[in-house]
Write an enzyme that holds these catalytic residues in place. Structure first.
Site, PDB file in Angstrom:
ATOM      1  N   GLY A  14       5.722  -5.938  -7.084  1.00 45.78           N
ATOM      2  CA  GLY A  14       6.009  -5.415  -5.744  1.00 45.78           C
ATOM      3  C   GLY A  14       6.430  -6.502  -4.778  1.00 45.78           C
ATOM      4  N   ALA A  15       7.222  -7.451  -5.276  1.00 44.13           N
ATOM      5  CA  ALA A  15       7.588  -8.611  -4.458  1.00 44.13           C
ATOM      6  C   ALA A  15       8.945  -8.466  -3.785  1.00 44.13           C
ATOM      7  CB  ALA A  15       7.581  -9.874  -5.314  1.00 44.13           C
ATOM      8  N   SER A 143      -7.218  -3.318  -0.259  1.00 44.11           N
ATOM      9  CA  SER A 143      -7.012  -2.919   1.137  1.00 44.11           C
ATOM     10  C   SER A 143      -8.378  -2.792   1.801  1.00 44.11           C
ATOM     11  CB  SER A 143      -6.287  -1.573   1.203  1.00 44.11           C
ATOM     12  OG  SER A 143      -6.160  -1.129   2.542  1.00 44.11           O
ATOM     13  N   TYR A 157      -5.647   7.380  -1.634  1.00 43.00           N
ATOM     14  CA  TYR A 157      -5.303   5.948  -1.541  1.00 43.00           C
ATOM     15  C   TYR A 157      -6.576   5.104  -1.463  1.00 43.00           C
ATOM     16  CZ  TYR A 157      -3.561   1.588   0.528  1.00 43.00           C
ATOM     17  OH  TYR A 157      -3.277   0.268   0.783  1.00 43.00           O
ATOM     18  N   ALA A 159      -9.488   5.806  -2.479  1.00 40.66           N
ATOM     19  CA  ALA A 159     -10.199   5.821  -3.762  1.00 40.66           C
ATOM     20  C   ALA A 159      -9.597   4.793  -4.724  1.00 40.66           C
ATOM     21  CB  ALA A 159     -10.137   7.222  -4.369  1.00 40.66           C
ATOM     22  N   LYS A 161      -8.013   2.002  -3.924  1.00 42.03           N
ATOM     23  CA  LYS A 161      -8.236   0.623  -3.474  1.00 42.03           C
ATOM     24  C   LYS A 161      -9.686   0.199  -3.716  1.00 42.03           C
ATOM     25  CE  LYS A 161      -4.338  -0.210  -3.011  1.00 42.03           C
ATOM     26  NZ  LYS A 161      -3.569  -1.396  -3.386  1.00 42.03           N
ATOM     27  N   ILE A 190      -0.786  -4.739   8.264  1.00 39.85           N
ATOM     28  CA  ILE A 190       0.151  -5.852   8.129  1.00 39.85           C
ATOM     29  C   ILE A 190       1.550  -5.379   8.508  1.00 39.85           C
ATOM     30  CG2 ILE A 190       1.121  -7.522   6.493  1.00 39.85           C
ATOM     31  CD1 ILE A 190      -1.941  -7.815   7.027  1.00 39.85           C
TER      32      ILE A 190
HETATM   33  P1  NAP Z   1       5.826  -1.830   0.424  1.00 43.57           P
HETATM   34  O1  NAP Z   1       6.426  -2.580   1.542  1.00 43.57           O
HETATM   35  O2  NAP Z   1       6.123  -0.388   0.279  1.00 43.57           O
HETATM   36  O3  NAP Z   1       6.236  -2.569  -0.942  1.00 43.57           O
HETATM   37  C1  NAP Z   1       5.801  -2.061  -2.171  1.00 43.57           C
HETATM   38  C2  NAP Z   1       6.373  -2.903  -3.282  1.00 43.57           C
HETATM   39  O4  NAP Z   1       5.886  -2.412  -4.533  1.00 43.57           O
HETATM   40  C3  NAP Z   1       7.888  -2.845  -3.349  1.00 43.57           C
HETATM   41  O5  NAP Z   1       8.378  -4.067  -3.837  1.00 43.57           O
HETATM   42  C4  NAP Z   1       8.132  -1.735  -4.376  1.00 43.57           C
HETATM   43  O6  NAP Z   1       9.419  -1.848  -4.927  1.00 43.57           O
HETATM   44  C5  NAP Z   1       7.007  -2.075  -5.371  1.00 43.57           C
HETATM   45  N1  NAP Z   1       6.597  -0.979  -6.257  1.00 43.57           N
HETATM   46  C6  NAP Z   1       6.088   0.231  -5.910  1.00 43.57           C
HETATM   47  N2  NAP Z   1       5.857   0.967  -6.996  1.00 43.57           N
HETATM   48  C7  NAP Z   1       6.220   0.207  -8.072  1.00 43.57           C
HETATM   49  C8  NAP Z   1       6.235   0.415  -9.476  1.00 43.57           C
HETATM   50  N3  NAP Z   1       5.825   1.584 -10.014  1.00 43.57           N
HETATM   51  N4  NAP Z   1       6.675  -0.575 -10.278  1.00 43.57           N
HETATM   52  C9  NAP Z   1       7.094  -1.749  -9.746  1.00 43.57           C
HETATM   53  N5  NAP Z   1       7.095  -2.008  -8.430  1.00 43.57           N
HETATM   54  C10 NAP Z   1       6.677  -1.035  -7.602  1.00 43.57           C
HETATM   55  O7  NAP Z   1       4.231  -1.942   0.417  1.00 43.57           O
HETATM   56  P2  NAP Z   1       3.263  -3.027   1.117  1.00 43.57           P
HETATM   57  O8  NAP Z   1       2.869  -2.505   2.435  1.00 43.57           O
HETATM   58  O9  NAP Z   1       3.851  -4.361   0.995  1.00 43.57           O
HETATM   59  O10 NAP Z   1       1.995  -2.896   0.151  1.00 43.57           O
HETATM   60  C11 NAP Z   1       1.808  -3.788  -0.931  1.00 43.57           C
HETATM   61  C12 NAP Z   1       0.350  -3.751  -1.359  1.00 43.57           C
HETATM   62  O11 NAP Z   1      -0.462  -4.062  -0.233  1.00 43.57           O
HETATM   63  C13 NAP Z   1      -0.111  -2.372  -1.835  1.00 43.57           C
HETATM   64  O12 NAP Z   1      -0.989  -2.533  -2.929  1.00 43.57           O
HETATM   65  C14 NAP Z   1      -0.849  -1.810  -0.635  1.00 43.57           C
HETATM   66  O13 NAP Z   1      -1.861  -0.916  -1.021  1.00 43.57           O
HETATM   67  C15 NAP Z   1      -1.443  -3.078  -0.057  1.00 43.57           C
HETATM   68  N6  NAP Z   1      -1.762  -2.982   1.393  1.00 43.57           N
HETATM   69  C16 NAP Z   1      -0.794  -2.883   2.340  1.00 43.57           C
HETATM   70  C17 NAP Z   1      -1.143  -2.861   3.695  1.00 43.57           C
HETATM   71  C18 NAP Z   1      -0.127  -2.861   4.802  1.00 43.57           C
HETATM   72  O14 NAP Z   1      -0.514  -2.863   5.988  1.00 43.57           O
HETATM   73  N7  NAP Z   1       1.146  -2.841   4.503  1.00 43.57           N
HETATM   74  C19 NAP Z   1      -2.495  -2.903   4.052  1.00 43.57           C
HETATM   75  C20 NAP Z   1      -3.458  -2.958   3.055  1.00 43.57           C
HETATM   76  C21 NAP Z   1      -3.079  -3.016   1.713  1.00 43.57           C
HETATM   77  P3  NAP Z   1      10.180  -0.577  -5.610  1.00 43.57           P
HETATM   78  O15 NAP Z   1       9.858   0.633  -4.781  1.00 43.57           O
HETATM   79  O16 NAP Z   1      11.606  -0.949  -5.624  1.00 43.57           O
HETATM   80  O17 NAP Z   1       9.608  -0.484  -6.984  1.00 43.57           O
END
Ligand code: NAP
Length: 257
Positions: A14-15, A143, A157, A159, A161, A190
């Site tokens: 997810g980078a 999270s 969600y 559940a 995390k 974030i």
């Molecule tokens: P995001 O901006 O939506 O990015 C998600 C990333 O994961 C993208 O690179 C996406 O690319 C990839 N991805 C999703 N499903 C995938 C799959 N099946 N196979 C491969 N890649 C996949 O999300 P984010 O906010 O950065 O969140 C990232 C992590 O941080 C998550 O685990 C989330 O629960 C956690 N988190 C986020 C926040 C926040 O405030 N943003 C807070 C707490 C925790 P593709 O869709 O192209 O595959």
């Protein structure tokens, strides 16, 4: 900067954007060699180009990490291109909101497939390679939602995390014989591309609930992940690091007034 991350082979799932991109950027800035993983090739390749333009070393792997065959290909690419796997950042996740009154089995299963089963698959397919590293590390992005807080629409969600934390506590014990540490980062709110799309009013309202008065950056999470992967964190395993500007601390809104 931790010199211990230089030349390490690091997979970040997810980078292509969001938090994973921040993690990839921080590791690359420490001199690590980064495998950027996502499903959408155009976004992942753009991230790799950014990392290289900034002086880093990175390659792209298009993979759906809910599929074992894709995870195996991802691990094989890290080994063939960078000589092994030192660090796995199991970060990819999804968080579509759905109230429990409207919850379907499909939505529940899909959330667990992306956030929990994919973590299991990425770790299992990388494990034999991690064992060969001199300082193997796994960092999971969990999270605050689930482990410490709740929010309407995110029962499934939350559940997933919390499940990640349950997993790492036993995994830490099982992996310890191979000197692999596994820890989790728990981000608060974030600022990612998705959050920016919600507009400045949403961001300001959310920031008002954070004692430090602002939302976190993706690099804030990257620095935490890099620390947990560094030599300096070598005696930490099975733990979780909250990175939230104090968001979970107030007992009530009055605490912030
Ligand atoms: P995001 O901006 O939506 O990015 C998600 C990333 O994961 C993208 O690179 C996406 O690319 C990839 N991805 C999703 N499903 C995938 C799959 N099946 N196979 C491969 N890649 C996949 O999300 P984010 O906010 O950065 O969140 C990232 C992590 O941080 C998550 O685990 C989330 O629960 C956690 N988190 C986020 C926040 C926040 O405030 N943003 C807070 C707490 C925790 P593709 O869709 O192209 O595959």
């Amino acid at each position: 900067m931790s010199a211990s991350l230089k030349d390490k082979s690091v997979i970040v799932t997810g980078a292509s954007k969001g938090i994973g991109k921040g993690i990839a950027r921080v590791f690359a800035s420490h001199g690590a060699k980064v495998v950027v993983v996502s499903r959408t090739a155009s976004e992942g390749q753009a991230t790799v180009a950014e990392l290289i333009a900034a002086g880093g070393t990175a390659i792209y792997c298009q993979a759906d990490i809910t599929l074992r065959s894709d995870c195996e290909r991802m691990a094989a690419m890290a080994v063939s291109e960078f000589g092994g796997i030192d660090v796995l950042c199991a970060n990819a996740g999804t968080f579509p909101s759905l109230k429990f009154s409207e919850m379907t089995e499909e939505a529940w299963d899909s959330m667990f497939a992306t956030n929990v089963k994919s973590m299991f698959l990425t770790i299992q397919t990388c494990l034999e390679h991690l064992k060969k590293s001199k300082a193997p590390r796994i960092v999971v992005t969990s999270s605050i939602t689930g482990p410490t807080t709740g929010f309407p629409g995110w029962s499934h969600y939350g559940a997933t995390k919390a499940a990640q934390l349950g997993f790492i506590r036993t995994a830490a014990i099982e992996f310890a014989k191979d000197k692999i540490t596994i820890n989790a980062v728990l981000p608060g709110n974030i600022v990612t591309e998705a959050l920016v799309d919600l507009g400045p009013e949403y961001i300001d309202a959310t920031a008002a609930a954070v004692p430090l008065g602002k939302l976190g950056t993706v690099d804030d999470i990257g620095h935490a992940a890099a620390f947990l992967a560094s030599a300096e964190a070598g005696y930490i395993t099975g733990h979780s690091l909250v990175v939230d500007g104090g968001q979970i601390l107030p007992e009530s809104p009055a605490a912030l007034s």
